[in-house]
Scaffold this active site. Structure first.
Site, PDB file in Angstrom:
ATOM      1  N   ASN A 159     103.733 -16.004 -32.461  1.00  0.00           N
ATOM      2  CA  ASN A 159     103.244 -16.808 -33.584  1.00  0.00           C
ATOM      3  C   ASN A 159     102.544 -18.093 -33.155  1.00  0.00           C
ATOM      4  O   ASN A 159     102.014 -18.825 -33.986  1.00  0.00           O
ATOM      5  CB  ASN A 159     104.391 -17.112 -34.560  1.00  0.00           C
ATOM      6  CG  ASN A 159     104.810 -15.860 -35.320  1.00  0.00           C
ATOM      7  OD1 ASN A 159     104.168 -14.821 -35.206  1.00  0.00           O
ATOM      8  ND2 ASN A 159     105.889 -15.955 -36.083  1.00  0.00           N
ATOM      9  N   ARG A 193      97.752  -8.892 -40.828  1.00  0.00           N
ATOM     10  CA  ARG A 193      97.557  -9.808 -41.927  1.00  0.00           C
ATOM     11  C   ARG A 193      97.258 -11.227 -41.457  1.00  0.00           C
ATOM     12  O   ARG A 193      96.467 -11.948 -42.056  1.00  0.00           O
ATOM     13  CB  ARG A 193      98.823  -9.789 -42.777  1.00  0.00           C
ATOM     14  CG  ARG A 193      98.623 -10.358 -44.107  1.00  0.00           C
ATOM     15  CD  ARG A 193      99.907 -10.517 -44.851  1.00  0.00           C
ATOM     16  NE  ARG A 193      99.621 -11.314 -46.014  1.00  0.00           N
ATOM     17  CZ  ARG A 193      99.516 -12.624 -45.994  1.00  0.00           C
ATOM     18  NH1 ARG A 193      99.712 -13.279 -44.876  1.00  0.00           N
ATOM     19  NH2 ARG A 193      99.219 -13.291 -47.095  1.00  0.00           N
ATOM     20  N   CYS A 229     101.564  -6.355 -47.500  1.00  0.00           N
ATOM     21  CA  CYS A 229     101.994  -5.884 -46.187  1.00  0.00           C
ATOM     22  C   CYS A 229     103.400  -5.348 -46.353  1.00  0.00           C
ATOM     23  O   CYS A 229     103.933  -5.320 -47.453  1.00  0.00           O
ATOM     24  CB  CYS A 229     101.982  -7.012 -45.176  1.00  0.00           C
ATOM     25  SG  CYS A 229     103.323  -8.165 -45.412  1.00  0.00           S
ATOM     26  N   ARG A 236     102.761 -11.079 -50.190  1.00  0.00           N
ATOM     27  CA  ARG A 236     102.227 -12.115 -49.289  1.00  0.00           C
ATOM     28  C   ARG A 236     100.837 -12.630 -49.688  1.00  0.00           C
ATOM     29  O   ARG A 236      99.836 -12.379 -49.009  1.00  0.00           O
ATOM     30  CB  ARG A 236     102.176 -11.592 -47.854  1.00  0.00           C
ATOM     31  CG  ARG A 236     103.478 -11.824 -47.122  1.00  0.00           C
ATOM     32  CD  ARG A 236     103.429 -11.240 -45.759  1.00  0.00           C
ATOM     33  NE  ARG A 236     103.603 -12.235 -44.717  1.00  0.00           N
ATOM     34  CZ  ARG A 236     103.766 -11.922 -43.445  1.00  0.00           C
ATOM     35  NH1 ARG A 236     103.755 -10.680 -43.074  1.00  0.00           N
ATOM     36  NH2 ARG A 236     103.945 -12.846 -42.549  1.00  0.00           N
ATOM     37  N   PRO A 237     100.776 -13.383 -50.760  1.00  0.00           N
ATOM     38  CA  PRO A 237      99.471 -13.914 -51.197  1.00  0.00           C
ATOM     39  C   PRO A 237      98.921 -14.971 -50.241  1.00  0.00           C
ATOM     40  O   PRO A 237      99.647 -15.462 -49.374  1.00  0.00           O
ATOM     41  CB  PRO A 237      99.795 -14.547 -52.555  1.00  0.00           C
ATOM     42  CG  PRO A 237     101.258 -14.780 -52.556  1.00  0.00           C
ATOM     43  CD  PRO A 237     101.883 -13.812 -51.613  1.00  0.00           C
ATOM     44  N   ILE A 238      97.633 -15.316 -50.411  1.00  0.00           N
ATOM     45  CA  ILE A 238      97.038 -16.391 -49.590  1.00  0.00           C
ATOM     46  C   ILE A 238      96.475 -17.495 -50.488  1.00  0.00           C
ATOM     47  O   ILE A 238      95.562 -18.212 -50.119  1.00  0.00           O
ATOM     48  CB  ILE A 238      95.944 -15.853 -48.638  1.00  0.00           C
ATOM     49  CG1 ILE A 238      94.879 -15.051 -49.412  1.00  0.00           C
ATOM     50  CG2 ILE A 238      96.514 -15.043 -47.511  1.00  0.00           C
ATOM     51  CD1 ILE A 238      93.588 -14.901 -48.644  1.00  0.00           C
ATOM     52  N   ASP A 239      97.053 -17.589 -51.706  1.00  0.00           N
ATOM     53  CA  ASP A 239      96.548 -18.580 -52.670  1.00  0.00           C
ATOM     54  C   ASP A 239      96.591 -20.006 -52.115  1.00  0.00           C
ATOM     55  O   ASP A 239      95.683 -20.805 -52.371  1.00  0.00           O
ATOM     56  CB  ASP A 239      97.341 -18.477 -53.987  1.00  0.00           C
ATOM     57  CG  ASP A 239      98.842 -18.570 -53.777  1.00  0.00           C
ATOM     58  OD1 ASP A 239      99.342 -18.015 -52.772  1.00  0.00           O
ATOM     59  OD2 ASP A 239      99.530 -19.200 -54.592  1.00  0.00           O
ATOM     60  N   LEU A 240      97.616 -20.332 -51.339  1.00  0.00           N
ATOM     61  CA  LEU A 240      97.725 -21.703 -50.821  1.00  0.00           C
ATOM     62  C   LEU A 240      96.624 -22.005 -49.805  1.00  0.00           C
ATOM     63  O   LEU A 240      96.093 -23.111 -49.755  1.00  0.00           O
ATOM     64  CB  LEU A 240      99.105 -21.929 -50.175  1.00  0.00           C
ATOM     65  CG  LEU A 240     100.311 -21.694 -51.090  1.00  0.00           C
ATOM     66  CD1 LEU A 240     101.617 -21.817 -50.319  1.00  0.00           C
ATOM     67  CD2 LEU A 240     100.298 -22.698 -52.250  1.00  0.00           C
ATOM     68  N   ILE A 285     112.635 -16.099 -48.082  1.00  0.00           N
ATOM     69  CA  ILE A 285     111.207 -16.268 -47.748  1.00  0.00           C
ATOM     70  C   ILE A 285     110.354 -15.088 -48.232  1.00  0.00           C
ATOM     71  O   ILE A 285     109.318 -15.275 -48.852  1.00  0.00           O
ATOM     72  CB  ILE A 285     110.990 -16.446 -46.225  1.00  0.00           C
ATOM     73  CG1 ILE A 285     111.979 -17.454 -45.640  1.00  0.00           C
ATOM     74  CG2 ILE A 285     109.537 -16.807 -45.910  1.00  0.00           C
ATOM     75  CD1 ILE A 285     111.690 -18.897 -45.849  1.00  0.00           C
ATOM     76  N   ARG A 308     104.453  -4.674 -31.649  1.00  0.00           N
ATOM     77  CA  ARG A 308     103.619  -5.754 -32.186  1.00  0.00           C
ATOM     78  C   ARG A 308     104.135  -7.115 -31.733  1.00  0.00           C
ATOM     79  O   ARG A 308     103.368  -8.075 -31.654  1.00  0.00           O
ATOM     80  CB  ARG A 308     103.647  -5.736 -33.725  1.00  0.00           C
ATOM     81  CG  ARG A 308     102.752  -4.706 -34.349  1.00  0.00           C
ATOM     82  CD  ARG A 308     102.717  -4.905 -35.849  1.00  0.00           C
ATOM     83  NE  ARG A 308     102.606  -6.320 -36.156  1.00  0.00           N
ATOM     84  CZ  ARG A 308     103.193  -6.941 -37.177  1.00  0.00           C
ATOM     85  NH1 ARG A 308     103.937  -6.257 -38.034  1.00  0.00           N
ATOM     86  NH2 ARG A 308     103.040  -8.224 -37.382  1.00  0.00           N
TER      87      ARG A 308
HETATM   88  C1  UD1 Z   1     104.437 -16.751 -40.512  1.00  0.00           C
HETATM   89  C2  UD1 Z   1     104.828 -15.906 -39.307  1.00  0.00           C
HETATM   90  C3  UD1 Z   1     105.870 -14.860 -39.698  1.00  0.00           C
HETATM   91  C4  UD1 Z   1     107.062 -15.548 -40.361  1.00  0.00           C
HETATM   92  C5  UD1 Z   1     106.600 -16.445 -41.508  1.00  0.00           C
HETATM   93  C6  UD1 Z   1     107.734 -17.266 -42.117  1.00  0.00           C
HETATM   94  C7  UD1 Z   1     102.810 -15.896 -37.967  1.00  0.00           C
HETATM   95  C8  UD1 Z   1     101.695 -15.092 -37.391  1.00  0.00           C
HETATM   96  N1  UD1 Z   1     103.636 -15.243 -38.793  1.00  0.00           N
HETATM   97  O1  UD1 Z   1     103.853 -15.866 -41.478  1.00  0.00           O
HETATM   98  O2  UD1 Z   1     106.300 -14.200 -38.505  1.00  0.00           O
HETATM   99  O3  UD1 Z   1     107.930 -14.564 -40.874  1.00  0.00           O
HETATM  100  O4  UD1 Z   1     105.609 -17.371 -41.042  1.00  0.00           O
HETATM  101  O5  UD1 Z   1     108.360 -18.026 -41.146  1.00  0.00           O
HETATM  102  O6  UD1 Z   1     102.991 -17.044 -37.639  1.00  0.00           O
HETATM  103  N2  UD1 Z   1     102.973 -17.662 -49.487  1.00  0.00           N
HETATM  104  C9  UD1 Z   1     102.335 -17.755 -50.718  1.00  0.00           C
HETATM  105  N3  UD1 Z   1     101.027 -18.133 -50.737  1.00  0.00           N
HETATM  106  C10 UD1 Z   1     100.334 -18.425 -49.598  1.00  0.00           C
HETATM  107  C11 UD1 Z   1     100.992 -18.332 -48.354  1.00  0.00           C
HETATM  108  C12 UD1 Z   1     102.319 -17.942 -48.334  1.00  0.00           C
HETATM  109  O7  UD1 Z   1     102.933 -17.504 -51.748  1.00  0.00           O
HETATM  110  O8  UD1 Z   1      99.142 -18.764 -49.674  1.00  0.00           O
HETATM  111  C13 UD1 Z   1     104.389 -17.228 -49.445  1.00  0.00           C
HETATM  112  C14 UD1 Z   1     104.546 -15.903 -48.692  1.00  0.00           C
HETATM  113  O9  UD1 Z   1     104.292 -14.792 -49.552  1.00  0.00           O
HETATM  114  C15 UD1 Z   1     105.969 -15.970 -48.240  1.00  0.00           C
HETATM  115  C16 UD1 Z   1     106.155 -17.472 -47.942  1.00  0.00           C
HETATM  116  O10 UD1 Z   1     105.129 -18.145 -48.668  1.00  0.00           O
HETATM  117  O11 UD1 Z   1     106.836 -15.584 -49.275  1.00  0.00           O
HETATM  118  C17 UD1 Z   1     106.084 -17.830 -46.480  1.00  0.00           C
HETATM  119  O12 UD1 Z   1     104.861 -17.408 -45.944  1.00  0.00           O
HETATM  120  P1  UD1 Z   1     104.149 -18.126 -44.714  1.00  0.00           P
HETATM  121  O13 UD1 Z   1     104.964 -19.285 -44.250  1.00  0.00           O
HETATM  122  O14 UD1 Z   1     102.731 -18.389 -45.094  1.00  0.00           O
HETATM  123  O15 UD1 Z   1     104.196 -16.981 -43.612  1.00  0.00           O
HETATM  124  P2  UD1 Z   1     103.030 -16.458 -42.720  1.00  0.00           P
HETATM  125  O16 UD1 Z   1     102.203 -17.601 -42.223  1.00  0.00           O
HETATM  126  O17 UD1 Z   1     102.338 -15.320 -43.374  1.00  0.00           O
END
Ligand code: UD1
Length: 417
Positions: free
Chosen positions: A23, A92, A116, A121-125, A327, A397
């Site tokens: 990560n 992702r 996934c 796992r949205p990317i709205d933020l 999470i 992975r």
């Molecule tokens: C990263 C790690 C992953 C780890 C996760 C939480 C990498 C490559 N992956 O994933 O191994 O399990 O942190 O520690 O570093 N969320 C939203 N909107 C957004 C972004 C996130 O709702 O725009 C939610 C996600 O759906 C999830 C939570 O926030 O429920 C945490 O996600 P996030 O911290 O963003 O995890 P990743 O960066 O995807």
């Protein structure tokens, strides 16, 4: 497809070094695009996800080569702005390239990553923050078309301390005009590693590891060398492998501070952990105690990436434990597979009740995701008889040479195609 055949019941003993953190390496490789110069990154783990990120960089035009564990990335030749869809679908976290490409070219075309194995796992933020900085992002036909005439620093209050969103903003802000402040930023050690890499290239990033990060935009970045931090999740997984087999293991060259929440929970269930500078000795107990509650939280809380592996340990504990996954929505797929091996786990939404059983028994099971796959390997190490784990590509992975490493420590794992 590769599968593992594990004969359970062998103690793990010995010592080992821990690979570089997956990560950390993924966002740092994405970040190498920004400078348009050469980055030398060492302690690169040999992982499928790293291969995907290298394919992304190469497809954009970068020259990437490997000299032992040092990856040399020359991004001066990057000349495309479209990220191939199949690579985004395969991994992702490739979405992290967005911030880097906006910082370098002010433009990127990338497929929407979608769901996934861990849930939606949205990317709205990510999108909200990049738009706030001045990116124009059109979402159409499953693609994100991002453009900007120049990003501008601003105050970003994250609704949740998302790791990926924090990293994407950090990358985009490195060459933005003015100062960007991220509040409620993720505090994971991998964010500090990213800050260190960026600052080694001449960026001005401060505060990583706290919930407020500031980035002063600079005109250009330079070449640099950087060493990736050890993988705390891999370290934690081998600690559980030792505990569950009643073995004794010394982990060398690790950062103990990154493991404190894992160490604390291991001690709670009766595992002996002795830290000595950057090495750690783990001694498995005769009996594992159940715990009242294991709750996953953003760092410095207990990592969601260790939940599945810890559940395997609790499945043979003396008593009943509760696991609360806060999470991700869909991160209990391993429970069903562990039950096939004799565990007694019931899940209710984000909560699992794990009633400890005397022993696990070998069975044919399937890895459904990366850490869930690791939890099945751990179960196989302690189960009576033979365990067959299918879809091992999930495990590859994130774990470098897992079967080889475990066999060196005394396990009996065969890899079959
Ligand atoms: C990263 C790690 C992953 C780890 C996760 C939480 C990498 C490559 N992956 O994933 O191994 O399990 O942190 O520690 O570093 N969320 C939203 N909107 C957004 C972004 C996130 O709702 O725009 C939610 C996600 O759906 C999830 C939570 O926030 O429920 C945490 O996600 P996030 O911290 O963003 O995890 P990743 O960066 O995807």
């Amino acid at each position: 497809m590769e599968k593992y055949i594990i004969n359970g019941g062998y103690k793990l003993t010995g010592e080992m070094n821990i690979q570089g953190a997956k990560n950390s390496v993924l966002p740092i490789l994405a970040a190498t695009v920004i400078s348009g110069k050469t980055s030398y990154i060492s302690n690169i783990p040999k992982l499928r996800d790293v291969e995907v990120m290298v394919k992304i960089l190469s497809s954009l035009g970068a020259n990437v080569s490997l000299d032992n564990d040092i990856m040399i990335i020359d991004s001066s030749t990057v000349n495309k702005i479209e990220v191939p869809e199949e690579l985004v679908r395969e991994m992702r976290s490739s979405i992290i390239i967005m911030g880097a490409m906006l910082a370098r070219f002010g433009e990127v075309l990338i497929a929407f990553p979608g769901g996934c194995e861990l849930g939606p796992r949205p990317i709205d933020l990510h999108l909200k923050a990049l738009r706030q900085m001045g990116a124009i992002i059109e979402e159409s036909h499953g693609f994100l078309n991002c453009k900007t005439k120049g990003l501008k620093g601003c105050e970003i209050q994250l609704d949740y301390p998302s790791v990926g969103a924090t990293e994407n903003i950090m990358l985009a802000a490195t060459t933005a005009k003015g100062v960007t402040t991220i509040r409620n930023a993720a505090r994971e050690p991998e964010i500090i590693d990213l800050q260190n890499y960026l600052n080694e290239t001449g960026a001005k990033v401060f505060g990583a590891g706290t919930s407020i990060i500031t980035i002063e935009g600079v005109e250009e970045l330079d070449s640099c060398t950087h060493r990736i931090i050890p993988d705390r999740i891999v370290a934690g997984t081998y600690m559980i492998a030792t505990a569950i087999t009643k073995g004794e293991l010394v982990l060398k060259d690790i950062v103990t501070d990154h493991l404190l929440s894992i160490i604390s929970k291991l001690r709670e269930v009766g595992v002996e952990v002795h830290a000595n500078g950057n090495s750690l000795k783990v001694i498995g107990p005769d009996k594992i105690h159940a715990i009242e509650m294991l709750q996953t939280l953003p760092y410095p809380g207990f990592p969601t990436d260790m939940q599945a592996q810890f559940m395997t340990l609790l499945s043979i504990a003396n008593g009943t434990s509760i696991v609360n996954e806060t999470i991700f929505e869909n991160r209990f797929k391993h429970a069903e597979e562990l039950n096939r091996m004799g565990a007694c786990i019931k899940t209710f939404g984000k909560v699992a009740v794990v009633k400890g059983v005397k022993e696990l028994t070998g069975a044919r099971v399937t890895a459904k995701d990366l850490r869930g796959g690791a939890s099945l390997v751990l179960a196989g190490l302690v189960a009576k008889g033979t365990t067959e784990i299918e879809n091992i590509y999930h495990v590859n992975r994130g774990y470098e040479k897992m079967s080889e490493n475990l066999n060196k420590l005394g396990a009996k794992i065969k890899v079959v195609d």
